[in-house]
Design a protein around this motif. Structure first.
Motif, mmCIF file in Angstrom:
data_model
loop_
_atom_site.group_PDB
_atom_site.id
_atom_site.type_symbol
_atom_site.label_atom_id
_atom_site.label_comp_id
_atom_site.label_asym_id
_atom_site.label_seq_id
_atom_site.Cartn_x
_atom_site.Cartn_y
_atom_site.Cartn_z
ATOM 1 N N LYS A 41 0.839 -1.202 0.000
ATOM 2 C CA LYS A 41 0.000 0.000 0.000
ATOM 3 C C LYS A 41 0.879 1.260 0.000
ATOM 4 C CE LYS A 41 -3.527 2.434 2.698
ATOM 5 N NZ LYS A 41 -4.321 2.438 3.956
ATOM 6 N N GLU A 42 1.911 1.229 0.828
ATOM 7 C CA GLU A 42 2.806 2.385 0.925
ATOM 8 C C GLU A 42 3.529 2.648 -0.394
ATOM 9 O OE1 GLU A 42 5.201 4.202 4.673
ATOM 10 O OE2 GLU A 42 5.082 2.034 4.426
ATOM 11 N N TYR A 43 3.998 1.590 -1.054
ATOM 12 C CA TYR A 43 4.671 1.731 -2.343
ATOM 13 C C TYR A 43 3.723 2.316 -3.379
ATOM 14 C CZ TYR A 43 8.820 -0.983 -0.978
ATOM 15 O OH TYR A 43 9.974 -1.421 -0.397
ATOM 16 N N ASN A 75 -1.608 5.392 -11.570
ATOM 17 C CA ASN A 75 -2.914 5.829 -11.085
ATOM 18 C C ASN A 75 -3.474 4.871 -10.046
ATOM 19 O OD1 ASN A 75 -2.916 7.993 -13.073
ATOM 20 N ND2 ASN A 75 -3.300 6.370 -14.587
ATOM 21 N N ALA A 76 -4.369 5.395 -9.218
ATOM 22 C CA ALA A 76 -4.939 4.608 -8.113
ATOM 23 C C ALA A 76 -5.725 3.402 -8.602
ATOM 24 C CB ALA A 76 -5.818 5.497 -7.245
ATOM 25 N N ASP A 77 -6.242 3.457 -9.821
ATOM 26 C CA ASP A 77 -7.028 2.325 -10.345
ATOM 27 C C ASP A 77 -6.146 1.268 -11.005
ATOM 28 O OD1 ASP A 77 -6.216 3.640 -12.593
ATOM 29 O OD2 ASP A 77 -8.192 3.848 -13.488
ATOM 30 N N ASN A 78 -4.836 1.302 -10.716
ATOM 31 C CA ASN A 78 -3.862 0.340 -11.238
ATOM 32 C C ASN A 78 -3.648 0.450 -12.746
ATOM 33 O OD1 ASN A 78 -3.349 -0.603 -8.724
ATOM 34 N ND2 ASN A 78 -4.141 -2.661 -9.028
ATOM 35 N N THR A 79 -3.927 1.611 -13.299
ATOM 36 C CA THR A 79 -3.528 1.887 -14.673
ATOM 37 C C THR A 79 -2.267 2.739 -14.647
ATOM 38 O OG1 THR A 79 -4.908 3.869 -14.821
ATOM 39 C CG2 THR A 79 -5.884 1.766 -15.543
ATOM 40 N N PHE A 95 -0.788 -1.988 -14.198
ATOM 41 C CA PHE A 95 0.325 -2.420 -13.356
ATOM 42 C C PHE A 95 -0.235 -2.991 -12.062
ATOM 43 C CE2 PHE A 95 -0.654 1.537 -11.284
ATOM 44 C CZ PHE A 95 -0.220 1.389 -9.973
ATOM 45 N N LYS A 96 0.620 -3.673 -11.340
ATOM 46 C CA LYS A 96 0.246 -4.124 -10.005
ATOM 47 C C LYS A 96 1.500 -4.273 -9.159
ATOM 48 C CE LYS A 96 0.205 -9.121 -11.068
ATOM 49 N NZ LYS A 96 -0.600 -10.358 -11.036
ATOM 50 N N ILE A 97 1.305 -4.192 -7.863
ATOM 51 C CA ILE A 97 2.380 -4.428 -6.901
ATOM 52 C C ILE A 97 1.971 -5.613 -6.051
ATOM 53 C CG2 ILE A 97 3.742 -3.444 -5.024
ATOM 54 C CD1 ILE A 97 3.022 -0.679 -6.060
ATOM 55 N N PHE A 98 2.844 -6.579 -5.963
ATOM 56 C CA PHE A 98 2.525 -7.738 -5.127
ATOM 57 C C PHE A 98 3.821 -8.323 -4.574
ATOM 58 C CE2 PHE A 98 3.583 -9.725 -9.098
ATOM 59 C CZ PHE A 98 4.028 -10.997 -8.785
ATOM 60 N N ILE A 103 9.030 -7.731 -2.932
ATOM 61 C CA ILE A 103 7.976 -6.838 -3.407
ATOM 62 C C ILE A 103 8.269 -6.502 -4.864
ATOM 63 C CG2 ILE A 103 6.713 -4.690 -3.049
ATOM 64 C CD1 ILE A 103 6.501 -6.579 -0.723
ATOM 65 N N GLU A 104 7.282 -6.681 -5.738
ATOM 66 C CA GLU A 104 7.495 -6.517 -7.166
ATOM 67 C C GLU A 104 6.530 -5.497 -7.757
ATOM 68 O OE1 GLU A 104 7.272 -10.189 -9.269
ATOM 69 O OE2 GLU A 104 8.437 -11.299 -7.779
ATOM 70 N N LEU A 105 7.034 -4.794 -8.789
ATOM 71 C CA LEU A 105 6.200 -3.958 -9.644
ATOM 72 C C LEU A 105 6.099 -4.676 -10.975
ATOM 73 C CD1 LEU A 105 4.753 -1.318 -10.505
ATOM 74 C CD2 LEU A 105 7.022 -0.413 -11.103
ATOM 75 N N VAL A 106 4.868 -4.940 -11.416
ATOM 76 C CA VAL A 106 4.642 -5.704 -12.643
ATOM 77 C C VAL A 106 3.807 -4.876 -13.605
ATOM 78 C CG1 VAL A 106 3.680 -7.812 -13.632
ATOM 79 C CG2 VAL A 106 4.762 -7.878 -11.383
ATOM 80 N N PHE A 107 4.291 -4.769 -14.844
ATOM 81 C CA PHE A 107 3.511 -4.166 -15.919
ATOM 82 C C PHE A 107 2.795 -5.325 -16.621
ATOM 83 C CE2 PHE A 107 6.964 -1.357 -14.953
ATOM 84 C CZ PHE A 107 6.422 -0.083 -15.052
ATOM 85 N N ASN A 108 1.549 -5.567 -16.235
ATOM 86 C CA ASN A 108 0.901 -6.825 -16.595
ATOM 87 C C ASN A 108 0.026 -6.775 -17.830
ATOM 88 O OD1 ASN A 108 -0.624 -5.195 -14.840
ATOM 89 N ND2 ASN A 108 -2.002 -6.872 -14.320
#
Length: 466
Positions: A41-43, A75-79, A95-98, A103-108
C-alpha cells in the motif's frame, strides 16, 4: 525447537529485506501478511502521489546498450500512463504491486512505449531483453527516486519524481541542438577537472564522441597505462542528455550531462567528478598497436591529399612528369618483374604483371614511374619514428636511388629528380618534425591509412593498400 528456529529465520530475513530497501519504520508490531500488505500500500501511494508523474529511465539488462526515456503516471485504479517521444499520445496499460520472494512492480498488460522490449517480434524472436517484472531495490529518503531491477534480464528501471509538467517532448529538441552547436571540430572530448587527481590546469581528458544523429556515444581514453574503448547509446531527456550505462573509472561514473548556457557547453552532472565537453581537430587519446601494424610490410599509394600536401604534391608532379604516383612503404622488398624467354612480361592469375621479391628496402617513399606497378621508381629511404602509438615522424635518410627500364639512361633521370626543387619541398614537408597522426580505416572492404599533420590538421592525405 526446529520450528522455532525456522520461524525466527523467516522473521529476521523478512525484516532485513524490508529494511534494506526502504527507510520506513519497521512494522514488527504487525503480522507478516499485514506488513507485506502495508508495504504494498505504501509503495503504491508513493507511485501514485506525484502530480506530474515520474521521469522513467530504463536501461536494458541483456547486454544491449539501450536507454528508454518516458514520462509515467501511476494511477490509483492500477492503470499506468506512459508517454514517449516516439508516440504522440500517452499509452495506458495496467500495473500491479505484489509480493512473491520480494515486493514486485509488474507491468501486466502490453504497452507500446515500454513492454514492447520484452515481447518477441520478427527482428528479435526472443525480444530485446526487456523485463515486465521488477523488484524494488531502493527508495530514496525523500521519496523522489526509486530504483528497480528486472527479474529476468536484470535491467535497471529508475524513476525520478517530475518537478513540472513534462508532457511536451518537443522541448527536448533544444538539447539535441545544443550538442550539434558544440561540435565545432572533428573530435569531441570530456575534460575531467575535478576527481581522479585531475585539476583545471591538468585535466584528465577522455575521447567522448557524442552523436545526436547516430544516438551513440563512442568513448576512447588512456588511463594509467591502459586503453579503454567502447560504445554507449546516447539519449536526451527534459533536462539534458545521458548514456545508456555509465562509463566507470575506478569508483567514479560518467553518465549524465547538463548544458551550461552561460558557458555554451555540456558539463558532467550526477557524478562525483566535474568536467565539460569540448572539441579538438585531433584525438586526445592514442590507440595501442597502430605503429606496430603500419610498420609490418605495408605499401600505401597516395589516394587523395588536402592543404599543403595537395599543393606540394601537385607542384612536384608538374615538375616531374615521369612520376605517376607516390607510395609509402614499410618493411618493403623490391618487386622484380618476371619475363618469359622472349622478354615479354609474365602475368598472374588476375592478369597483373607478375614479379618476384628482391632486396629489402625497409621504409621509404617510392615514387613510381608506372600507374599500376612498382617496378621502376625513385626511392627515398626513411626512418619512421614512433612519437606515440598512433603518431609518427618521418626522417629523410641518405642512400636515394633510382630503378629504370632496361636500356634507359639511369643517371639523368635520377639526378633530375634528386635536384628538383618541388620534389625536395614535398619530401622535406612530409618529414617535418611535428609528425603525423595515423589511423587505419576500411572503406568498401579496402584498407586505407590516413595521415593528418599534427602541426596543422587541415593538411592531410589518404593512402590505400597497393
Amino acid at each position: 525447537m526446529k520450528i522455532r528456529y525456522i520461524i525466527l529465520f523467516v522473521l529476521i530475513s523478512f525484516g532485513i529485506s524490508s529494511c534494506g530497501k526502504n527507510d520506513f519504520d519497521n512494522k514488527f508490531d504487525e503480522l507478516p501478511d499485514e506488513r507485506i500488505q502495508s508495504t504494498i500500500k505504501e509503495y503504491k501511494e508513493i507511485l501514485t502521489e506525484p502530480e506530474f508523474g515520474w521521469k522513467m529511465n530504463y536501461s536494458l539488462g541483456s547486454g544491449i546498450e539501450y536507454m528508454a526515456y518516458n514520462i509515467v503516471h501511476f494511477n490509483a485504479d492500477n492503470t499506468v500512463s506512459i508517454k514517449s517521444k516516439m508516440v504522440d499520445d500517452a499509452i495506458v496499460s495496467e500495473f500491479k504491486i505484489f509480493s512473491e520472494a520480494d515486493i514486485e512492480l509488474v507491468f501486466n498488460t502490453f504497452n507500446e512505449n515500454f513492454t514492447s522490449f520484452s515481447y518477441p517480434n520478427v527482428k528479435a524472436p526472443n525480444g530485446y531483453g526487456g523485463d515486465v517484472e521488477f523488484n524494488f531495490v531502493s527508495i530514496s529518503e525523500d521519496k523522489t527516486e526509486i530504483v528497480l531491477k528486472g527479474k529476468v534480464n536484470n535491467g535497471i528501471l529508475k524513476l525520478q519524481k517530475a518537478d513540472r509538467d513534462l508532457s511536451d517532448f518537443s522541448s527536448i529538441q533544444k538539447y539535441v541542438n545544443y550538442l550539434s552547436a558544440q561540435r565545432t571540430d572533428s573530435y569531441m572530448n570530456l575534460a575531467i577537472t575535478s576527481g581522479l587527481g585531475a585539476t583545471e590546469d591538468k585535466p584528465i581528458v577522455l575521447g567522448m564522441d557524442l552523436s545526436s544523429m547516430a544516438i551513440a556515444a563512442d568513448y576512447n581514453f588512456n588511463y594509467k597505462g591502459e586503453f579503454y574503448t567502447g560504445k554507449k547509446m546516447l539519449y536526451f531527456d527534459h533536462d539534458g542528455m545521458g548514456l545508456s550505462t555509465p562509463i566507470k573509472i575506478e569508483d567514479s561514473e560518467i553518465q549524465y550531462f547538463v548544458y551550461n548556457e552561460d558557458k555554451h557547453r555540456y558539463e558532467l552532472a550526477k557524478s562525483d567528478l566535474k568536467g565539460y565537453l569540448y572539441c579538438t581537430k585531433l584525438p586526445t587519446y592514442y590507440v595501442p598497436g597502430v605503429y606496430d601494424e603500419i610498420m609490418d610490410h605495408y605499401s600505401l599509394k597516395l589516394r587523395a591529399s588536402f592543404g599543403q600536401v595537395w599543393d606540394k604534391y601537385i607542384a612536384m608532379k608538374r615538375a616531374n612528369t615521369l612520376i605517376k604516383n607516390m607510395v609509402i612503404v614499410t618493411d618493403y622488398k623490391q618487386r622484380m618483374p618476371k619475363f618469359d624467354k622472349d622478354g615479354n612480361p609474365v602475368f598472374d592469375d588476375v592478369f597483373n604483371e607478375d614479379y618476384t621479391l628482391g632486396k629489402s628496402l625497409g621504409e621509404g617513399l617510392l615514387f613510381s614511374f608506372e600507374d599500376k606497378t612498382q617496378f621502376y621508381f625513385y626511392f627515398v629511404p626513411l626512418e619512421i619514428k614512433k612519437i606515440q602509438e598512433d603518431r609518427v615522424a618521418m626522417k629523410r635518410l641518405p642512400g636515394e636511388f633510382c630503378v629504370v627500364k632496361k636500356g634507359e639512361d639511369l643517371n639523368p633521370i635520377a639526378e633530375s629528380i634528386k635536384g628538383n626543387k618541388e620534389f625536395n619541398e614535398l619530401v622535406d614537408y612530409l618529414c617535418n618534425e611535428g609528425g603525423w597522426y595515423i589511423r587505419r580505416t576500411v572503406e568498401g572492404g579496402l584498407i586505407d591509412w590516413d595521415f593528418i599533420s599534427q602541426d596543422n590538421p587541415n593538411d592531410y592525405f589518404y593512402t590505400r593498400l597497393y
